[in-house]
Every structure is written in C-alpha cells, then in structure tokens.
Design a protein around this motif. Sequence first.
Motif, PDB file in Angstrom:
ATOM      1  N   UNK A  31      19.481  50.764  53.815  1.00 28.44           N
ATOM      2  CA  UNK A  31      18.025  50.941  53.729  1.00 28.44           C
ATOM      3  C   UNK A  31      17.394  50.933  55.117  1.00 28.44           C
ATOM      4  N   UNK A  32      17.826  50.009  55.968  1.00 29.78           N
ATOM      5  CA  UNK A  32      17.290  49.946  57.334  1.00 29.78           C
ATOM      6  C   UNK A  32      17.670  51.199  58.111  1.00 29.78           C
ATOM      7  N   UNK A  33      18.919  51.629  57.986  1.00 27.18           N
ATOM      8  CA  UNK A  33      19.370  52.822  58.704  1.00 27.18           C
ATOM      9  C   UNK A  33      18.567  54.054  58.289  1.00 27.18           C
ATOM     10  N   UNK A  34      18.330  54.206  56.988  1.00 31.23           N
ATOM     11  CA  UNK A  34      17.605  55.374  56.503  1.00 31.23           C
ATOM     12  C   UNK A  34      16.167  55.413  57.002  1.00 31.23           C
ATOM     13  N   UNK A  35      15.593  54.252  57.268  1.00 35.06           N
ATOM     14  CA  UNK A  35      14.189  54.204  57.683  1.00 35.06           C
ATOM     15  C   UNK A  35      13.959  54.885  59.021  1.00 35.06           C
ATOM     16  N   UNK A  36      14.995  54.967  59.864  1.00 31.14           N
ATOM     17  CA  UNK A  36      14.821  55.572  61.183  1.00 31.14           C
ATOM     18  C   UNK A  36      15.823  56.678  61.487  1.00 31.14           C
TER      19      UNK A  36
ATOM     20  N   UNK B 249      27.107  42.601  59.568  1.00 32.70           N
ATOM     21  CA  UNK B 249      26.016  41.732  60.015  1.00 32.70           C
ATOM     22  C   UNK B 249      25.863  40.522  59.098  1.00 32.70           C
ATOM     23  N   UNK B 250      26.004  40.743  57.792  1.00 32.35           N
ATOM     24  CA  UNK B 250      25.900  39.624  56.857  1.00 32.35           C
ATOM     25  C   UNK B 250      27.095  38.687  57.003  1.00 32.35           C
ATOM     26  N   UNK B 251      28.280  39.241  57.223  1.00 32.77           N
ATOM     27  CA  UNK B 251      29.461  38.403  57.429  1.00 32.77           C
ATOM     28  C   UNK B 251      29.271  37.517  58.661  1.00 32.77           C
ATOM     29  N   UNK B 252      28.797  38.106  59.748  1.00 28.30           N
ATOM     30  CA  UNK B 252      28.576  37.320  60.964  1.00 28.30           C
ATOM     31  C   UNK B 252      27.540  36.228  60.721  1.00 28.30           C
ATOM     32  N   UNK B 253      26.507  36.549  59.974  1.00 28.79           N
ATOM     33  CA  UNK B 253      25.471  35.559  59.673  1.00 28.79           C
ATOM     34  C   UNK B 253      26.039  34.389  58.883  1.00 28.79           C
TER      35      UNK B 253
ATOM     36  N   UNK C 196      32.176  48.758  62.970  1.00 29.35           N
ATOM     37  CA  UNK C 196      31.013  49.389  62.354  1.00 29.35           C
ATOM     38  C   UNK C 196      30.129  50.061  63.399  1.00 29.35           C
ATOM     39  N   UNK C 197      29.975  49.434  64.552  1.00 34.15           N
ATOM     40  CA  UNK C 197      29.199  50.050  65.628  1.00 34.15           C
ATOM     41  C   UNK C 197      29.857  51.339  66.099  1.00 34.15           C
ATOM     42  N   UNK C 198      31.173  51.322  66.207  1.00 35.20           N
ATOM     43  CA  UNK C 198      31.886  52.514  66.664  1.00 35.20           C
ATOM     44  C   UNK C 198      31.773  53.671  65.673  1.00 35.20           C
ATOM     45  N   UNK C 199      31.503  53.356  64.400  1.00 33.50           N
ATOM     46  CA  UNK C 199      31.431  54.379  63.360  1.00 33.50           C
ATOM     47  C   UNK C 199      30.062  55.063  63.279  1.00 33.50           C
TER      48      UNK C 199
ATOM     49  N   UNK D 271      19.492  48.100  64.169  1.00 35.24           N
ATOM     50  CA  UNK D 271      20.772  47.582  63.704  1.00 35.24           C
ATOM     51  C   UNK D 271      21.720  47.316  64.872  1.00 35.24           C
ATOM     52  N   UNK D 272      21.704  48.179  65.879  1.00 37.52           N
ATOM     53  CA  UNK D 272      22.557  47.953  67.045  1.00 37.52           C
ATOM     54  C   UNK D 272      22.127  46.711  67.807  1.00 37.52           C
ATOM     55  N   UNK D 273      20.821  46.476  67.887  1.00 41.66           N
ATOM     56  CA  UNK D 273      20.339  45.257  68.542  1.00 41.66           C
ATOM     57  C   UNK D 273      20.773  44.023  67.779  1.00 41.66           C
TER      58      UNK D 273
END
Length: 276
Positions: A135-140, A158-162, A220-223, A235-237
Amino acid sequence: MNFDDYCQKKAAPEGSGTYYALRRAPTARQPLLSALYALRRELEETVKETSDPTIGRTKHAWWQNELGKLDAGEPTHPVTKALLAHAPSAAQPVLEDAGRALIDGFGMDLDQARYLDWPGLRRYLEQTGGAFGTAVARATARDPAQAASWAPPLGSALLLAERVQEIGDDARHGRIYVPIDELQRFGVTAADIINRKYSDSFTELMRFQTERARRALEDALAAIPPAERSSQRVLRSQAALSLALLDEIEREGFQVLHQRIALTPIRKLWITWRTR
C-alpha cells in the motif's frame, strides 16, 4: 484537531523514525502516507494494547465495519476520512483491499501469540507487513500496478526487523514473535524472555534473528526496480533506519529485554537524508 493533524500525531510524532521517513516523500503524497501509517498504528494498538481478547475482537470488528463505510464514501474515523480525502478515486479499491488485508493480518494476533516455526511466522509477516508495504509503495510508485510484484517482501522484512527490535516490549504485552522451534534450538524459553533473563544462549538466538532480518531487508531493497528507487524513498528510508538500529542492537550486546534501544533523532535525520 482535523483528520490530517490526527494522522500526523498518531503515525509520525516528531522525532520518530516514521516522521523523518515521511519527510522524504513528495509533499503532495505525505497526507495519504500519514493516513496509511496511522491506520497501521491504530490496528496495532487494537491488538497490542488490549489485554481482553473479547474487547480486541470487538475493536477489530469495528475496523472491518469502518472500511465498509469507507467503501461507501461515509467514513467516521479521522484516519478513514483522511484516506477518502487524499487517495485518488482510482486508488480507493486498492487501498480498501490493502486495509482489509492489514486488518486480517493484525487479526491473527488475536488468535495466537506464538508461532510454532518460521513458515508460520512468515505467513503473519507476509499478511500484515507485506500488505502494508504494498500500500505504501503504490502511493508513490511510478507504476503502482507493478508494486505488488516487488513491495511485499520489503514490507515483510520491515515488520520482521521491528519484531526483532521490540522483542522485550512485545513480551511485556504477552507476545513472542520468535518461532518456538528456534527457541528450543538455542535453548531459550519463553519464560526467559518474559522474565528478561539474559544468557549466552539468548545472545546467540538474537544474533540469528538479527542476521535473518538484516538479510531480508537487504534482499528486499535489492529487488526494488531501478526505475522505482527514487519513488520509494519512504520505504528505503525505513529500511535504512531498521538496518542501523539492528547494528546498534548488536553493538549493545542484544540487551533488548529490559529496554528499547533507539537511534537519536539527529541520527535518524541523517540516515533518511542520505536515502536518495
């Protein structure tokens, strides 16, 4: 307080990582993104801060009903009012689908507080974090229709890291997001975590959890498609902040059971500013 101010206060209080990450988004998209992050926060609080399962299910059902009101163009909550106001009409069905997936994902927390193995925990991460990341990715995104092909793993990571970063706080709310078979493998019990018992075994368990989260974020960042890298600064930030925090937790010897290790606001600002 208008609905935009409500969402800003709920999702991204000044000094938080989300506050600095959202500032990397195009100005025109920041209100919509704030509303999405506020929705996530509302749902998380519904589960995490409600000790009575009956009350939790009642609140969960209320949010399901509220999404129906959003679909009908008659929302009543500040967050859903903001979503209606700031999402393009063509994006409304997509946002509603993402909202329902997010509600269903957090609803899993009402059914279980432990996961037997990694596949079980991964399903939770994909359902909850994956839906939100998309959803966040689609917004931008330059091409919102393609976001579902690359964004879910980033949201899950991101959720796993959290969950790794907040293992102590989660335990205080009766939840442990470390698979039971991995606790057994490293010789750590749920009681050890709840009672804040540190040991060499706990250190090795956390080293494993941290490294898995780090790999998931980096993969995930590399993808992210090269054409979308500039559009995905939020999301990258957040990923950069998570990676820095994982490093900090490791430097602190994984002392996360009795405290919440955090980055300073100035460091958060610097990390997100470098995300170009």
